[in-house]
Design a protein around this motif. Structure first.
Motif, mmCIF file in Angstrom:
data_model
loop_
_atom_site.group_PDB
_atom_site.id
_atom_site.type_symbol
_atom_site.label_atom_id
_atom_site.label_comp_id
_atom_site.label_asym_id
_atom_site.label_seq_id
_atom_site.Cartn_x
_atom_site.Cartn_y
_atom_site.Cartn_z
ATOM 1 N N CYS A 1 20.312 72.878 81.941
ATOM 2 C CA CYS A 1 20.988 72.951 83.410
ATOM 3 C C CYS A 1 22.335 72.938 83.212
ATOM 4 N N HIS A 2 22.994 73.825 83.601
ATOM 5 C CA HIS A 2 24.416 74.121 83.565
ATOM 6 C C HIS A 2 25.175 73.578 84.804
ATOM 7 N N SER A 3 24.218 73.375 85.838
ATOM 8 C CA SER A 3 24.953 72.838 87.139
ATOM 9 C C SER A 3 25.963 71.498 87.006
ATOM 10 N N CYS A 4 26.715 71.431 88.050
ATOM 11 C CA CYS A 4 27.713 70.219 87.685
ATOM 12 C C CYS A 4 26.915 68.811 88.080
ATOM 13 N N PRO A 5 26.866 67.963 86.919
ATOM 14 C CA PRO A 5 26.210 66.751 87.259
ATOM 15 C C PRO A 5 26.864 65.849 88.044
ATOM 16 N N SER A 6 28.053 65.851 88.378
ATOM 17 C CA SER A 6 28.762 65.110 89.181
ATOM 18 C C SER A 6 28.367 65.290 90.606
ATOM 19 N N ILE A 7 28.274 66.698 90.946
ATOM 20 C CA ILE A 7 27.858 67.092 92.389
ATOM 21 C C ILE A 7 26.481 67.028 92.606
ATOM 22 N N LYS A 8 25.617 67.013 91.590
ATOM 23 C CA LYS A 8 24.270 66.709 91.971
ATOM 24 C C LYS A 8 23.968 65.399 92.100
ATOM 25 N N HIS A 9 24.793 64.451 91.474
ATOM 26 C CA HIS A 9 24.898 62.959 91.782
ATOM 27 C C HIS A 9 25.171 62.677 93.296
ATOM 28 N N THR A 10 26.079 63.428 93.607
ATOM 29 C CA THR A 10 26.638 63.362 94.916
ATOM 30 C C THR A 10 25.666 63.782 96.114
ATOM 31 N N MET A 11 25.057 64.837 95.746
ATOM 32 C CA MET A 11 23.895 65.341 96.416
ATOM 33 C C MET A 11 22.558 64.975 96.242
ATOM 34 N N SER A 12 22.401 63.932 95.632
ATOM 35 C CA SER A 12 21.094 63.426 95.214
ATOM 36 C C SER A 12 20.129 63.298 96.364
ATOM 37 N N GLY A 13 18.815 63.883 96.231
ATOM 38 C CA GLY A 13 17.974 63.670 97.212
ATOM 39 C C GLY A 13 18.150 64.865 98.163
#
Length: 379
Positions: free
Chosen positions: A359-371
């Motif tokens: 998965c090449h999506s941004c880990p930082s943004i996924k952390h921000t948008m968790s859930g």
């Protein structure tokens, strides 16, 4: 005859597919869905007779492929595979499985000053590394060049091959910018690609700046903001006429826009599309087998204050691993490797995903948008 995976191969079972990495050739292979069941049996250990009986002609074809790629070893003994078959063991690679990947990509915030007053500045975008942002418009915060040059030289020894210079707008201090460009090109004999991220507005009025850019063979990345797009379209015409290389990224909240764009995130969902999952043959061994995140592995970011992280958004979230004015390079490298692997930068749901290494999506943004992540591979 007993059969197992060759000593020079590592395997990673992704469920639908199995990935093999050859440590001698440094090549990565994907076993397709039709053959994963047979590959799984080989990895677990089996015999030619059992596999032939179980899979029939399918096994004969697949076995031939494995032999041609030296992917299996054969023995009369169930645990000792010291055969001399021409498709058998060729020795175990001496590669360090915990080796540090190359630091290939540096993003450098040379200054936080900018001429524009964009209303969208500081907003949350799905790929923040593609966005410019001025932190301080009243007084410039700028990197110390002596410390910066020592740092860049050390990075070059670690495989640096691309530098993105951003701001604010790097063109607010052209003298400093040209000194940095000239130093990078000097130490690398022009082998490091230099990209300048800018709004481009100054290019409309500054012919000397255009000449300096043409003589230095750099690439511009113009950040198109809809507030200033008319001026920026004029700039693009100038760049085409002057034969200066450039690309564009448009900041938008409109999903219907054509061409490269970075979408502003709302508070509802973060959509991870299937296109963000890379084919495994484009990934290197360090990504697949050492669990470095594909989005940030090989990358380092330096802010205008000298603070260091893997990217700008991780730095905002407090993941600072040092400062070029204060810390030893060796400790920065060690902490950078740990950050590339750090589980706390990911969303909890993504940590459980068997496809996370693709998965090449941004880990930082996924952390921000968790859930609030919508993903085709979500549980």
């Amino acid at each position: 005859m007993f059969i197992r995976l060759s000593y020079e191969y590592e395997s990673l079972d992704l469920g639908k597919n199995i990935v093999l990495y050859n440590e001698l050739s440094s090549k990565t292979y994907t076993i397709d869905v039709q053959n994963t069941d047979m590959m799984r049996d080989v990895i677990e250990g089996s015999t030619e007779e059992k596999l032939s009986e179980k899979y029939g002609e399918r096994w004969d074809i697949f076995f031939d492929i494995l032999k041609r790629n030296c992917a299996v070893v054969i023995s009369k003994h169930p645990t000792h595979f010291f055969d001399t078959w021409d498709y058998g063991a060729k020795g175990i690679s001496a590669k360090d499985k915990n080796a540090m990947p190359k630091i290939q990509f540096l993003t450098l915030q040379l200054t936080d000053m900018c001429d524009l007053q964009c209303k969208s500045c500081g907003g949350t975008y799905e790929f923040p590394c593609h966005v410019c942002e001025g932190q301080n418009r009243t007084s410039a915060c700028e990197l110390n060049l002596d410390s910066l040059f020592v740092f860049i030289n050390s990075l070059y020894m670690y495989g640096l091959n691309e530098v993105t210079i951003e701001g604010g707008d790097p063109f607010t201090n052209q003298d400093r910018l040209m000194k940095v460009i000239d130093y990078i090109q000097e130490i690398s004999s022009g082998n490091i690609q230099i990209v300048i991220k800018t709004n481009g507005v100054r290019l409309k009025y500054d012919t000397l700046l255009l000449e300096n850019l043409k003589s230095r063979n750099i690439i511009l990345r113009i950040i198109i903001n809809q507030e200033y797009c008319e001026i920026q379209e004029n700039v693009l015409d100038i760049l085409r006429n002057e034969n200066i290389k450039y690309s564009t990224v448009t900041l938008t909240s409109d999903n219907q826009i054509h061409g490269p764009y970075v979408r502003k995130l709302d508070t509802d969902k973060y959509f991870v599309s299937e296109e963000t999952f890379l084919e495994s043959d484009t990934l290197d061994r360090n990504t697949i087998f050492n669990y470095f995140h594909p989005c940030i592995v090989g990358k380092i970011y330096v802010s205008a204050t000298g603070d260091i992280s893997a990217c700008c958004d991780l730095l905002k979230k407090g993941h600072c691993i040092g400062n070029i004015n204060k810390d030893e390079f060796a400790s920065i490298v060690a902490d950078l490797k740990s950050l590339w692997q750090a589980p706390e930068i990911e969303a909890a749901s993504c940590l459980r995903c068997q496809n996370k290494k693709h998965c090449h999506s941004c880990p930082s943004i996924k952390h921000t948008m968790s859930g609030r992540i919508s993903c085709p591979f979500a549980d």
